[in-house]
Write an enzyme that holds these catalytic residues in place. Structure first.
Site, PDB file in Angstrom:
ATOM      1  N   ASP A  19      27.536  35.267  36.436  1.00  0.00           N
ATOM      2  CA  ASP A  19      28.599  34.782  35.572  1.00  0.00           C
ATOM      3  C   ASP A  19      29.221  35.970  34.842  1.00  0.00           C
ATOM      4  O   ASP A  19      28.574  36.601  34.004  1.00  0.00           O
ATOM      5  CB  ASP A  19      28.025  33.781  34.570  1.00  0.00           C
ATOM      6  N   GLY A  46      37.121  38.559  48.705  1.00  0.00           N
ATOM      7  CA  GLY A  46      36.821  39.961  48.984  1.00  0.00           C
ATOM      8  C   GLY A  46      37.962  40.818  49.464  1.00  0.00           C
ATOM      9  O   GLY A  46      37.756  41.997  49.773  1.00  0.00           O
ATOM     10  N   GLY A  47      39.164  40.273  49.534  1.00  0.00           N
ATOM     11  CA  GLY A  47      40.288  41.064  50.035  1.00  0.00           C
ATOM     12  C   GLY A  47      40.557  42.301  49.195  1.00  0.00           C
ATOM     13  O   GLY A  47      40.761  43.404  49.730  1.00  0.00           O
ATOM     14  N   LYS A  48      40.528  42.133  47.883  1.00  0.00           N
ATOM     15  CA  LYS A  48      40.812  43.267  47.011  1.00  0.00           C
ATOM     16  C   LYS A  48      39.650  44.257  47.013  1.00  0.00           C
ATOM     17  O   LYS A  48      39.864  45.468  46.920  1.00  0.00           O
ATOM     18  CB  LYS A  48      41.113  42.770  45.598  1.00  0.00           C
ATOM     19  N   CYS A  50      35.194  38.541  39.781  1.00  0.00           N
ATOM     20  CA  CYS A  50      35.717  37.328  40.406  1.00  0.00           C
ATOM     21  C   CYS A  50      36.314  37.712  41.763  1.00  0.00           C
ATOM     22  O   CYS A  50      37.492  37.478  42.047  1.00  0.00           O
ATOM     23  CB  CYS A  50      36.740  36.639  39.525  1.00  0.00           C
ATOM     24  N   CYS A  75      46.901  34.852  40.010  1.00  0.00           N
ATOM     25  CA  CYS A  75      47.920  34.362  40.939  1.00  0.00           C
ATOM     26  C   CYS A  75      48.634  33.168  40.307  1.00  0.00           C
ATOM     27  O   CYS A  75      48.918  32.172  40.957  1.00  0.00           O
ATOM     28  CB  CYS A  75      47.332  34.011  42.301  1.00  0.00           C
ATOM     29  N   ASP A  96      30.899  37.653  41.672  1.00  0.00           N
ATOM     30  CA  ASP A  96      31.473  36.310  41.643  1.00  0.00           C
ATOM     31  C   ASP A  96      30.365  35.324  41.302  1.00  0.00           C
ATOM     32  O   ASP A  96      29.193  35.543  41.655  1.00  0.00           O
ATOM     33  CB  ASP A  96      32.104  35.941  42.992  1.00  0.00           C
ATOM     34  N   ASP A 131      40.248  39.814  38.362  1.00  0.00           N
ATOM     35  CA  ASP A 131      41.102  38.836  39.043  1.00  0.00           C
ATOM     36  C   ASP A 131      40.691  37.468  38.500  1.00  0.00           C
ATOM     37  O   ASP A 131      39.880  36.767  39.087  1.00  0.00           O
ATOM     38  CB  ASP A 131      40.888  38.941  40.554  1.00  0.00           C
TER      39      ASP A 131
END
Length: 439
Positions: A308, A262-264, A258, A380, A282, A327
């Site tokens: 998926d 793409g930051g992580k 997930c 989050c 994703d 995530d």
């Protein structure tokens, strides 16, 4: 609620009211509707629309309480957007530096663009009465209205965090600081800070985050030094903890599940450049386009896969992953300060559906993790059902899962680290780390 088309002719306040209407009445995300409106305006006006619309979303209960006092009966059908225009006017009069003359006059004028030319007198009367009655100075006793939250979420926050509820609610209504993560493949923190100093950009460097810069004043990100060269990425401090917690090692095969936007993924690669492979997975192809754009700018080359996560049989090649960052899809209740529309887009029934999806993906990811491998579960969210309770239930289902504390104070009944909104200037986030036993 009937959909209302974007006004044919652009108008700052009419377009802003349309954005608010689309979010509150049509359940559309602020990102989508703002993107559509902002094609019509210049940068300065776009910034105004974003500031005003998100500001209104933080004060919906209060603005609606005033509106109910001032409006004899609700507007319906294609005139409903006029209510949102009035709320925008009330917000300008109360929370901004917009002059009373402009807040009233320009808001009244905007009614014509929303098909409410016959309601201009009503808009004018309501805004004039609001200032005449000095409603903004009269105290509101209802704590739900004061919180700016929907009642169901207000109750959950108080239920789960009775000692911290006031801080959570306050911090969730404050604008989020802008965190940057320096790309150590391109530059160093010291060199990047020197470039900011040269432009008199104000910032701090938190001791807790070795690659982070927090801007103390708002700046256009694309105008900062090194943006096009990939010197940095925009990433909140809480999200910057994911890669260190995962602790990828040279030669390992990593899965960022997930992964969009793409930051992580980028941070994982920056922390360990000698990986055998880093897969960014994703299910949303449109969001993966952002991953590819971000990775290209940062000069990273992960394997990007649209699939998926809950159905590995449809995409997994049979080679186990050494470490997985999950995530998980969540309510995003920890980032409401950054995305105030979330509080109105989420409904109580969504939480049960999300926890079921999280559990399904969690179980699926465990099947592709090698014995001895590490899985970091992250959301989050600030809701225990999606976080500590989810992990505790997973541990009860999987005897081969070993909980590995990230911070002092974790227990088997409440595993993981729950970061609350505003803690160390970070977004609300949750992390738990599990190791798959080899026995």
């Amino acid at each position: 609620m009937k959909s209302i088309p974007l006004p044919k002719q652009k108008n700052l306040r009419a377009d802003c009211a349309w954005v608010i209407y689309q979010i509150l009445e049509q359940g559309r995300s602020s990102r989508d509707v703002l993107a559509r409106v902002q094609r019509r305006h210049n940068a300065k006006d776009n910034a105004w629309i974003q500031e005003m619309s998100l500001g209104v979303l933080r004060q919906v209960p209060l603005l609606q309480s005033w509106l109910r006092t001032l409006l004899d009966r609700p507007l319906k059908g294609d005139k409903k957007a006029i209510e949102h225009l009035i709320m925008l006017g009330l917000y300008q009069l109360t929370f901004t530096r917009v002059s009373e003359h402009a807040a009233v006059g320009e808001t009244v004028n905007a009614a014509s663009y929303l098909g409410g030319i016959k309601l201009k007198g009503l808009v004018n009367a309501i805004l004039r009465n609001f200032t005449r009655q000095e409603l903004a100075s009269k105290p509101i006793e209802d704590p739900v209205i004061q919180s700016g939250m929907p009642k169901w979420l207000f109750k959950l926050i108080h239920q789960h965090y009775p000692d911290h509820a006031a801080d959570i609610l306050h911090n969730s209504n404050q604008p989020a600081p802008l965190w940057l993560r320096v790309n150590r493949h391109k530059t160093t923190l010291a060199a990047f800070c020197e470039s900011l100093d040269a432009l008199n950009v104000s910032y701090t460097c938190p001791d807790t985050h070795p690659d982070a810069v927090i801007l103390t004043k708002r700046h256009e990100v694309t105008a900062l030094p090194g943006f096009s060269q990939g010197w940095f990425a925009v990433q909140d401090g809480a999200a910057q903890l994911a890669a260190p917690f995962l602790s990828a090692q040279p030669g390992e095969r990593i899965l960022d599940c997930c992964a969009a936007p793409g930051g992580k993924t980028g941070h994982i690669i920056e922390q360990c450049s000698d990986l055998a492979q880093c897969v960014a997975l994703d299910a949303d192809d449109s969001r993966l386009a952002r991953v590819k754009e971000n990775m290209a700018r940062l000069d990273h080359n992960p394997t990007v896969l649209c699939a998926d996560a809950s159905e590995p049989d449809t995409w997994w090649d049979g080679s186990y992953f050494d470490r997985i960052l999950l995530d998980a899809p969540c309510s995003a209740t920890g980032v409401i300060r950054r995305h105030p529309d979330i509080r109105w887009l989420r409904k109580p029934a969504d939480i049960e559906a999300l926890t079921q999806l999280q559990a399904k993906i969690f179980d699926a990811m465990w099947t592709v993790l090698k014995p001895g491998g590490t899985l970091v579960y992250a959301t989050c969210s600030i809701l225990p059902a999606e976080n500590s309770e989810q992990v505790a239930q997973f541990l009860s289902r999987h005897p081969d899962a070993v909980w590995q504390p990230l911070k002092e104070g974790e227990t088997e009944d409440a595993p993981g680290w729950q970061i609350l909104p505003g803690e160390q200037q970070m977004d609300g986030f949750y992390y738990a780390r599990l190791v798959k036993s080899t026995g």
